[in-house]
Design a protein around this motif. Structure first.
Motif, mmCIF file in Angstrom:
data_model
loop_
_atom_site.group_PDB
_atom_site.id
_atom_site.type_symbol
_atom_site.label_atom_id
_atom_site.label_comp_id
_atom_site.label_asym_id
_atom_site.label_seq_id
_atom_site.Cartn_x
_atom_site.Cartn_y
_atom_site.Cartn_z
ATOM 1 N N ASP A 23 1.267 -14.536 -1.070
ATOM 2 C CA ASP A 23 1.238 -15.077 0.569
ATOM 3 C C ASP A 23 2.497 -15.296 1.042
ATOM 4 N N ASP A 24 3.481 -15.986 0.517
ATOM 5 C CA ASP A 24 4.641 -16.436 0.938
ATOM 6 C C ASP A 24 5.530 -15.273 1.538
ATOM 7 N N SER A 25 5.262 -14.286 0.745
ATOM 8 C CA SER A 25 6.229 -13.053 1.178
ATOM 9 C C SER A 25 5.919 -12.459 2.569
ATOM 10 N N LEU A 26 4.614 -12.639 3.082
ATOM 11 C CA LEU A 26 3.944 -12.292 4.130
ATOM 12 C C LEU A 26 4.520 -13.106 5.379
ATOM 13 N N GLU A 27 5.435 -14.166 5.078
ATOM 14 C CA GLU A 27 5.816 -14.981 6.136
ATOM 15 C C GLU A 27 7.397 -14.296 6.651
ATOM 16 N N ARG A 28 7.628 -13.035 6.261
ATOM 17 C CA ARG A 28 8.814 -12.546 6.531
ATOM 18 C C ARG A 28 8.594 -12.057 8.021
ATOM 19 N N GLU A 29 9.770 -12.328 8.691
ATOM 20 C CA GLU A 29 9.731 -12.086 10.228
ATOM 21 C C GLU A 29 10.278 -10.599 10.522
ATOM 22 N N ILE A 30 9.652 -10.079 11.646
ATOM 23 C CA ILE A 30 10.208 -8.887 12.136
ATOM 24 C C ILE A 30 10.870 -9.107 13.404
ATOM 25 N N PHE A 31 12.154 -8.753 13.675
ATOM 26 C CA PHE A 31 13.025 -8.910 14.904
ATOM 27 C C PHE A 31 13.049 -7.783 15.779
ATOM 28 N N VAL A 32 12.792 -6.484 15.367
ATOM 29 C CA VAL A 32 12.815 -5.301 16.057
ATOM 30 C C VAL A 32 11.724 -4.286 16.050
ATOM 31 N N ALA A 33 11.553 -3.733 17.071
ATOM 32 C CA ALA A 33 10.563 -2.895 16.939
ATOM 33 C C ALA A 33 10.596 -1.608 16.568
ATOM 34 N N GLU A 34 11.740 -1.066 16.240
ATOM 35 C CA GLU A 34 11.877 0.170 15.706
ATOM 36 C C GLU A 34 11.365 0.338 14.136
ATOM 37 N N ILE A 35 11.045 1.308 13.464
ATOM 38 C CA ILE A 35 10.755 1.448 12.129
ATOM 39 C C ILE A 35 11.637 2.393 11.611
ATOM 40 N N SER A 36 11.532 2.809 10.080
ATOM 41 C CA SER A 36 12.431 3.392 9.378
ATOM 42 C C SER A 36 12.104 4.186 8.559
ATOM 43 N N GLN A 116 -3.815 6.031 5.750
ATOM 44 C CA GLN A 116 -3.528 6.599 7.273
ATOM 45 C C GLN A 116 -2.292 7.548 6.891
ATOM 46 N N SER A 117 -2.237 8.632 7.701
ATOM 47 C CA SER A 117 -1.053 9.451 7.909
ATOM 48 C C SER A 117 -0.142 8.836 8.138
ATOM 49 N N THR A 118 1.164 9.224 7.875
ATOM 50 C CA THR A 118 2.414 8.574 8.228
ATOM 51 C C THR A 118 2.800 8.491 9.757
ATOM 52 N N GLY A 119 2.281 9.572 10.372
ATOM 53 C CA GLY A 119 2.380 9.557 11.728
ATOM 54 C C GLY A 119 1.576 8.412 12.588
ATOM 55 N N ARG A 120 0.257 8.331 12.150
ATOM 56 C CA ARG A 120 -0.701 7.371 12.637
ATOM 57 C C ARG A 120 -0.330 6.027 12.385
ATOM 58 N N VAL A 121 0.671 5.790 11.211
ATOM 59 C CA VAL A 121 1.029 4.415 10.886
ATOM 60 C C VAL A 121 2.087 4.328 11.793
ATOM 61 N N SER A 122 3.059 5.221 11.981
ATOM 62 C CA SER A 122 4.099 4.969 12.778
ATOM 63 C C SER A 122 3.807 4.396 14.225
ATOM 64 N N ILE A 123 2.847 5.258 14.917
ATOM 65 C CA ILE A 123 2.342 5.207 16.311
ATOM 66 C C ILE A 123 1.570 3.781 16.295
#
Length: 205
Positions: A23-36, A116-123
């Motif tokens: 659960d502690d690992s889920l505290e990571r923060e995301i600062f950018v909207a882009e994915i890789s 889920q498909s890769t495209g669906r996850v990305s969208i």
């Protein structure tokens, strides 16, 4: 660092199965909207890589990993699984590569799997991140939904904006925010909503 959203807030709809990280690992923060999608990284090229992005493995990435030697996988995955990367998602029903999973478990790093498909996850993720991290500004006025369009009534304090809004509500239109409106730039659109403390309230003098 600006606005952020935590991993636990983004991947909480049941579509994603966590396979590593507590659960502690889920505290990571995301600062950018882009994915890789780590094509170049799997080939060993990390120059200009932005580790602040969520990483998604799809069919092509999994196929490429199967062609990699264990030594190459160990070198690559050790760089991808770091303190900056928010999480890794394995899409299209594939399982996490063993070496990647081993490294993630040792570093308490979150990996998710989804059918889920890769495209669906990305969208899906791009839309959620765009909304959560959108730049915003606070505007004085009354905000209504009139025939499906967002309309802001502005003017001096006490001039009667709320009274006008009340008359429009009587005619079947919807109040979104009174007095203060939070405006967000989501993609190419402007979206408005009420501050939490003023939601569903209308002040009439």
């Amino acid at each position: 660092m600006g606005k952020s959203v935590k991993v636990k807030e983004l991947l909480n709809d049941g579509s994603y199965k966590r396979v590593t990280g507590n659960d502690d690992s889920l505290e990571r923060e995301i600062f950018v909207a882009e994915i890789s999608r780590p094509g170049f990284e799997l080939a060993g090229f990390f120059k200009h890589s932005d580790f602040r992005r969520i990483i998604i493995f799809g069919e092509k990435e999994i196929a490429f990993v199967k062609e990699m030697s264990e030594e190459s996988q160990l070198s690559c995955f050790s760089k991808l699984v770091n303190d900056e990367t928010p999480c890794i998602i394995i899409a299209k029903g594939y399982e996490s590569p063993r070496i990647l999973k081993d490294i993630a478990e040792k570093r308490n790093f979150p990996i998710f799997e989804t059918s889920q498909s890769t495209g669906r996850v990305s969208i899906d993720l791009s839309g959620k991140l765009d909304e959560a991290l959108a730049s915003d500004t606070l505007m004085h006025g009354v905000f209504l939904n009139i025939y499906g369009k967002g309309v802001i009534i502005r003017g001096e304090s006490g001039i009667g904006k709320s009274e006008i809004a009340l008359e429009l509500i009587k005619k079947g239109h919807s109040l979104i925010a009174d007095d203060a409106v939070e405006i967000y730039h989501v993609g190419t659109n402007l979206v408005g909503k009420a501050p939490a403390m003023l939601k569903n309230l209308l002040e009439i003098r």
